[in-house]
Design a protein around this motif. Structure first.
Motif, mmCIF file in Angstrom:
data_model
loop_
_atom_site.group_PDB
_atom_site.id
_atom_site.type_symbol
_atom_site.label_atom_id
_atom_site.label_comp_id
_atom_site.label_asym_id
_atom_site.label_seq_id
_atom_site.Cartn_x
_atom_site.Cartn_y
_atom_site.Cartn_z
ATOM 1 N N GLU A 168 0.835 -1.210 0.000
ATOM 2 C CA GLU A 168 0.000 0.000 0.000
ATOM 3 C C GLU A 168 0.864 1.251 0.000
ATOM 4 O OE1 GLU A 168 -2.994 0.200 2.979
ATOM 5 O OE2 GLU A 168 -3.828 -1.774 2.540
ATOM 6 N N ARG A 186 -3.679 7.459 -0.250
ATOM 7 C CA ARG A 186 -3.748 6.412 0.774
ATOM 8 C C ARG A 186 -5.066 5.643 0.682
ATOM 9 N NH1 ARG A 186 -1.130 10.390 4.013
ATOM 10 N NH2 ARG A 186 -3.134 11.067 4.870
ATOM 11 N N ALA A 189 -4.912 3.414 -2.456
ATOM 12 C CA ALA A 189 -3.973 2.309 -2.255
ATOM 13 C C ALA A 189 -4.565 1.247 -1.334
ATOM 14 C CB ALA A 189 -2.659 2.841 -1.676
ATOM 15 N N SER A 190 -5.295 1.687 -0.309
ATOM 16 C CA SER A 190 -5.909 0.755 0.628
ATOM 17 C C SER A 190 -7.004 -0.069 -0.037
ATOM 18 C CB SER A 190 -6.493 1.537 1.819
ATOM 19 O OG SER A 190 -7.193 0.682 2.686
ATOM 20 N N ALA A 199 -5.707 1.214 -8.502
ATOM 21 C CA ALA A 199 -5.470 2.360 -7.615
ATOM 22 C C ALA A 199 -5.486 3.669 -8.396
ATOM 23 C CB ALA A 199 -4.139 2.191 -6.893
#
Length: 226
Positions: A168, A186, A189-190, A199
């Protein structure tokens, strides 16, 4: 960007190998890695480094042309169906026999080569023939998410490069470099489960972080009433 490999976050081992290979390249490379591990981006970066007089400076016109898929001597083969057809690989073979227009190589990029072993008429033999009779100034860059046993003969004709799945943190770093905010990067990515391509799509959704926060807060808001 310091050089063409700088964007390949989290692939230090493969990048170190490619930096060495560009100095004395062979006729074919097979780049493999899990879904979302930037296989196509890696092949373009490698192609740019092979064409660049400075082994991939990232700033010259050659690097920019290759990375934007606009270099006349870098051919990205296209697949129309779910598997590679023989005529599509024959077209790639025809291009591979052209004399480069510039001072570098004629580079042929073929993605998802594991799909040469599937379908009603597997096309792997056509690709194998190209790899066995490659002209001196031609380099094949092949990519595959998986290298099944049926691909062993083709793999044996190539130098193999293996990419790792992205964390991540690595994906968020790539998205931030590409202009996403830290919060959006973030969140994307998570939610992407290690897939950089996914992503990038999620990173363009400005409300993603808010929806994720709302979903995660559901258990806290449950009080036993309808």
């Amino acid at each position: 960007m310091t050089d063409v490999f700088d964007a390949l976050v989290g692939q230090e081992s493969a990048v170190a190998a490619m930096r060495q290979y560009v100095k004395s390249p062979v006729h074919a490379y097979l780049i493999s890695g899990p879904v979302g591990s930037s296989l196509h981006d890696t092949s373009l970066a490698f192609a740019a480094a092979l064409q660049c007089p400075e082994n991939g400076c990232g700033h010259c016109d050659i690097c920019r042309l290759v990375l934007s898929e606009s270099d006349a001597d870098v051919y990205v083969a296209e697949r129309a169906g779910l598997s590679w057809r023989i005529d599509e690989l024959r077209e790639a073979d025809r291009v591979s026999r052209r004399r480069p227009l510039g001072s570098g190589y004629q580079i042929v990029i073929i993605d998802d080569v594991e799909l040469t072993t599937t379908g009603a008429s597997p096309s792997a033999p056509a690709l194998l023939k190209s790899l066995e009779e490659t002209p001196t100034r031609t380099i094949f860059l092949l990519t595959a998410e998986d290298v099944p046993p049926a691909l062993d003969t083709i793999a044996s004709r190539c130098v193999e490069l293996k990419l790792k799945g992205l964390s991540e943190e690595a994906i968020a770093e790539v998205l931030i470099r590409e202009g996403a905010t830290a919060l959006a990067a973030r969140a994307a990515a998570s939610a992407a489960n290690g897939n950089l391509r996914r992503a990038r799509i999620l990173g363009r959704d400005d409300e993603l972080a808010q929806r994720i926060a709302q979903w995660r807060s559901v258990p806290e808001r449950l009080n036993g009433t309808p």
